[in-house]
Design an enzyme around this catalytic site. Structure first.
Site, short mmCIF file in Angstrom:
data_model
loop_
_atom_site.label_atom_id
_atom_site.label_comp_id
_atom_site.label_asym_id
_atom_site.label_seq_id
_atom_site.Cartn_x
_atom_site.Cartn_y
_atom_site.Cartn_z
N HIS A 169 0.95 0.95 -13.12
CA HIS A 169 1.68 -0.25 -13.54
C HIS A 169 3.18 0.07 -13.56
O HIS A 169 3.58 1.10 -14.12
CB HIS A 169 1.22 -0.71 -14.92
CG HIS A 169 1.90 -1.98 -15.35
ND1 HIS A 169 1.54 -3.21 -14.85
CD2 HIS A 169 2.93 -2.19 -16.20
CE1 HIS A 169 2.33 -4.13 -15.39
NE2 HIS A 169 3.18 -3.55 -16.21
N GLY B 182 0.77 -1.24 0.00
CA GLY B 182 0.00 0.00 0.00
C GLY B 182 0.80 1.28 0.00
O GLY B 182 0.30 2.32 0.42
N LEU C 216 -9.50 -7.16 -13.10
CA LEU C 216 -10.92 -6.89 -12.93
C LEU C 216 -11.69 -7.55 -14.06
O LEU C 216 -11.32 -7.42 -15.24
CB LEU C 216 -11.19 -5.38 -12.95
CG LEU C 216 -10.76 -4.56 -11.75
CD1 LEU C 216 -11.16 -3.10 -11.94
CD2 LEU C 216 -11.34 -5.10 -10.44
C1 GAR Z 1 3.58 -1.27 -7.27
O1 GAR Z 1 4.86 -1.31 -7.83
C2 GAR Z 1 2.53 -1.30 -8.36
O2 GAR Z 1 2.87 -0.58 -9.51
C3 GAR Z 1 2.48 -2.78 -8.65
O3 GAR Z 1 2.55 -3.39 -7.39
C4 GAR Z 1 3.28 -2.55 -6.50
C5 GAR Z 1 2.42 -2.29 -5.30
O4 GAR Z 1 3.14 -1.58 -4.32
N1 GAR Z 1 1.28 -3.13 -9.35
C6 GAR Z 1 1.24 -4.11 -10.23
O5 GAR Z 1 2.20 -4.79 -10.53
C7 GAR Z 1 -0.12 -4.34 -10.86
N2 GAR Z 1 -0.03 -5.28 -11.91
P1 GAR Z 1 2.38 -0.82 -3.15
O6 GAR Z 1 1.41 -1.85 -2.55
O7 GAR Z 1 3.45 -0.45 -2.19
O8 GAR Z 1 1.67 0.36 -3.74
#
Ligand code: GAR
Length: 200
Positions: A109, A12, A93
């Site tokens: 992303h 998060g 989704l």
């Molecule tokens: C982030 O790097 C986000 O871009 C990626 O997961 C991480 C979450 O970090 N999302 C994806 O790969 C979606 N396919 P966070 O929970 O610390 O925000």
């Protein structure tokens, strides 16, 4: 003031960046709810610390994916904010949800789409050997990471980078660009023209 709901599955940190930006008045929006599929997500603690209500839809407590997705759609309809932000939401989704909220769901992303969609984007970039990667904020459509692109930021891939070091460098930019995209949305400055996004 726009209402924003965030979907997150884990740490998060992008959610936190939005909490901080909202608190600082960086965009004319308020984070109304966190929705998570993971009862152990650290994002839940961040929401509680910020006084943001949380809906936990524990994926493993549903009899299957369809049941989970039906519950998620119900939750999203009940919440009905101006904008949903997928901030590290690690599931795709279903079309029914995408169609229910046209132009109202953003995703962050960790790659320069259309390169390296899907999971482990940073690892894909390191393994491919690109010299530049980055992050993308886009509208969610019915494909996987294929929706209209709102903003992108580049970071260099350095000699000796692995998935973790590259991910950390990209993450710094993610936090900035996500808040910026939410600001553009809340200020009504984004216009969709076909699959292109115009920013005024
Ligand atoms: C982030 O790097 C986000 O871009 C990626 O997961 C991480 C979450 O970090 N999302 C994806 O790969 C979606 N396919 P966070 O929970 O610390 O925000």
């Amino acid at each position: 003031m726009k209402e924003i709901a965030v979907l997150a599955s884990g740490r998060g940190s992008n959610f936190q960046a939005l909490i901080d930006a909202a608190r600082a008045g960086y965009f004319p929006g308020a984070i109304a709810r966190l929705i998570t599929d993971n009862p152990d997500a650290y994002a839940i603690r961040r929401a509680k610390d910020a006084g943001i209500p949380v809906s936990v839809l524990d994926f493993s407590s549903f009899p299957g994916r369809m049941a989970y997705e039906a519950a998620l759609l119900g939750e999203m309809e009940a919440c009905d904010p101006d904008l949903f932000v997928l901030a590290g939401y690690m599931r795709i989704l279903p079309s029914a949800i995408v169609r229910a909220f046209p132009g109202r769901i953003l995703n962050i992303h960790p790659a320069l789409l259309p390169s390296f969609p899907g999971l482990h984007a940073q690892r894909q970039a390191v393994e491919y050997g690109v010299k530049v990667s980055g992050c993308t904020v886009h509208f969610v459509d019915e494909g996987t990471d294929t929706g209209p692109i709102i903003l992108q930021r580049c970071v260099p891939v350095e000699e000796g980078d692995d998935e973790e070091t590259l991910a950390a460098r990209i993450l710094v930019e993610e936090h900035r660009v996500l808040a910026e995209a939410v600001r553009l949305f809340c200020e009504g400055r984004i216009r969709l023209v076909g699959r292109r996004v115009e920013v005024r």
